[in-house]
Design a protein around this motif. Structure first.
Motif: not given
Lengths: 461, 461
Positions: A198-201, B110-115, B203-205, B424-426
């Motif tokens: 239900t999100d928008y990401h 653990q994995n981290l979200a990076i760009t 979502n990284p910037h 971001t991807p968003d």
């Protein structure tokens, strides 16, 4: 005015919190209130969520991370004073994610955010490219001719809406649960669905899908909702939309998973114990904060309040931090098998996030009406209302409930935001509100205080 | 009561909208009101945002996608009736993203979200593994001894807060703009920063960083905010946190980028034209909806309202859909070079998302006070207030403003949520609220109506 008079009389009774006689059983409403109020300033629950997400993070069933999580859990439960903390292993078939990408090749080339659904087949390293065939709903796919689907990438774009009770998962989830199987039977090359969320990401929602015996699995992925809507806009412009899809998950065969079990010993071993459950495994994309470190934090903190109350409960309380829930409830079924001879009376489960509890449901013996009334009275100051519907339990307690026809209490959490995060990379610790976790713990502690000290029959007739 | 009387008198004046005499110039307040009100039901602007994000999507400067976007833009501007729509090409050095991953190796794998940040060096295909050295702020990194940084992965975890005017980007952005250069000079193996953003999604910037001449670039990435906070929690437990980092971006040398330019011809060619700008390029992660398809939709729809008003404006209006803004404002600089001989009078830019306009700033000739007063009066019904500060223009009009000392009007958008999405991807179409876009177009159309028909001097003395 009659109604008001009744309310005032009830309020007066509550404020005096006298012992209430029920079937030769004294319900100590004051002890329940004390347990509840301790919950409201609890740190144990939030610390468990913080620890599990920070020190372990994602813990997919059957992987090394889940094994590390079991060791972490045993240490934590022992440190909190629970007895007989142990790991109960079992084996289960294990599917693991590979690479994943999707892009529109024509007429509007761009990448889409996708993730594989659990049990998806692989496209192979080279991926596959095919035309999209679009179905706004699962019903449209079901109604489709095989010839229109054969060799194509099916796109089902049902749009799930948020509901407080999570019932929209039942309405929209089937596109994930059975959509891939239906597409496979019609000869589709692959299927992509709008995420059941239900999100928008740009974070797709994973989760298991299942193929029938004899149906060859096809690659099956979920697009993030912004990407699904982008694809819908493309399809509104053109009937010829071509997608390149790469999903390379693998089945790695039977792997070890396991449950973590621990107890609080009751003073009367003849009374059936209460089993309270959460699940320890989580999907690999997030860190499993709301699904379901939160549940483990909540039930454990509440049980500890009972253990620390200064008075041994009459019934034993058993904690089940189940393994492998996400991929087919292997832990819950293994528990029911291994503990078939144990005497259980009632089951509860916390597995719907970290949001506030808003309602309580019961499935109890008719003779235990005073129990439900006492619980309702205890929960009212937390903003929790009784509903006129039966409790159902949860995934991990389902097998033992069925096997022993247990009594059930459901403390219903508000799930309005749950499907924003469910099975996504966004299921992380920052989404957890400490005061909401404490409200949960307060409700659980009050409820446990009442049922663990009740000596009458709990199981429904 | 005096104040109230003044207000009522002003309201009466406004409702009559009489022509106001200003320095031999008639300001037609009624025409401005009509242009404004057309903006409030505009579809052109929202359609441009929808089209660009659906049919092109991400359009990184120097890539084939940006070239496709230029062709799309020319077709769109011609279809809308603008004259002399053309592409003006230039070349620029181009950096493109490769693979990117980050994981904690110990003590909490653990994995981290990076760009990767734009201009980041590559770790090479094998990646690199090193201990983290942690600096809560950029100031802490600046103060650090080289010996403490050498060979390590620097982690700077400034926590940007949202502000209406976007000023927090100035306060927290430098960790991205210059942090990597500082870390490189101190001998760091790499740097990861907490994203310069205000959301809590995985979502990284991204965004450009720059290394000084003579400083060898190091790998530089941004962690999503949930991951940065997770890493902070690990560092609160252990001083020995080891990270594996893989970023494989590449510099692909000089590539073609370009501006898209189109005009509305004014009736008096001697009056300096008004240049209104947005940028066409976008970062590769999202679809560039708010950054900056929104700006192109807003300025173009507003200009079209003037073109369609039934009365040719006195001044020409030039649309600049600039290329390569994100990676160093190559388009804006190229425009100023190629159009150094053109007679410009005033510049405006839309490049701060799709949020409502809340304030207006001016840098005009003192003699043009009636212009700013008329604009303020026109914008008041949109909830827009004048501020007592000078207008600054924007990135893409910066060079031509400096070269020709242009007048400037800034229609300031509310940026409270902008840095949730920025880079971001968003940054996708679903984030755009049509009614807010229409409010922008209304404000732009009213403003353009007034300035395009004003014959007096606009440039500040």
């Amino acid at each position: 005015m009659k109604h008001l008079k009744t309310m005032l009389a009830l309020a007066a009774m509550t404020s005096l919190t006298p012992p209430i006689l029920a079937q030769n059983n004294i319900i100590d409403q004051q002890a329940a209130s004390m347990a509840r109020d301790k919950g409201l300033s609890d740190n144990v629950g939030y610390d468990i969520i913080e620890g599990l997400t920070t020190e372990i993070g994602p813990r997919q069933a059957g992987t090394e991370a889940e094994a590390r999580a079991r060791i972490w859990s045993i240490a934590k439960l022992k440190a909190l004073g629970f007895t007989n903390a142990r790991i109960e292993e079992y084996e289960m078939p294990t599917w693991v994610r590979g690479e994943e990408s999707a892009s529109i090749i024509s007429p509007y080339p761009q990448n889409l955010a996708i993730t594989a659904l659990g049990n998806s087949a692989s496209t192979g390293e080279d991926g596959l490219t095919a035309d999209i065939v679009y179905f706004p709903t699962l019903a449209d796919l079901i109604a489709a001719n095989d010839a229109d689907v054969k060799g194509k990438i099916v796109f089902v774009s049902h749009a799930m809406k948020a509901t407080q009770d999570g019932s929209s998962y039942g309405a929209y989830g089937p596109a994930r649960f059975v959509g891939p199987n239906i597409a496979a039977k019609k000869g589709a090359a692959a299927i992509v669905i709008r995420s059941a969320g239900t999100d928008y990401h740009r974070n797709p929602h994973t989760g298991n899908t299942n193929f029938e015996e004899g149906v060859a699995p096809i690659p099956a992925g979920a697009l993030s909702i912004p990407d699904a809507e982008n694809l819908e806009r493309m399809l509104a412009r053109s009937k010829n939309v071509k997608m390149a899809l790469k999903l390379t998950p693998k089945n790695i065969g039977m792997q070890v998973s396991g449950n973590v079990v621990a107890d609080i010993q009751g003073s009367n071993p003849k009374l059936g114990m209460i089993v309270i459950a959460c699940h320890l495994d989580s999907w690999d994309l997030g860190t499993g904060a709301i699904d379901d470190a939160a549940g483990c934090g909540i039930i454990t903190a509440a049980a500890k309040i009972i253990a620390d109350s200064g008075k041994q409960p009459k019934r034993s309380i058993r904690l089940l931090w189940a393994g492998a829930e996400e991929v087919g409830v292997w832990g819950g079924r293994d528990y029911a098998l291994k503990h078939a001879a144990d005497n259980h009376s009632l089951a509860m489960e916390s597995d719907f996030g970290a949001g506030k509890i808003w309602a309580v449901d019961f499935t109890l013996a008719d003779s235990a009406k005073d129990v439900s009334q006492a619980i309702i009275r205890s929960l009212a100051p937390l903003g929790i209302v009784p509903r006129r519907q039966a409790a159902g339990g949860g995934a991990d307690v389902g097998a033992i409930i069925a096997a022993q026809k247990l009594a059930i209490i459901d403390l219903q959490q508000d799930g309005t935001k749950y499907f924003d995060l469910h099975h996504t990379p966004d299921d992380t610790f920052d989404k957890v509100d400490k005061s909401e976790v404490q409200q949960n713990i307060a409700a659980w502690a009050a409820t446990l205080s009442i049922i663990a000290n009740y000596e009458g029959e709990l199981k429904p007739e």
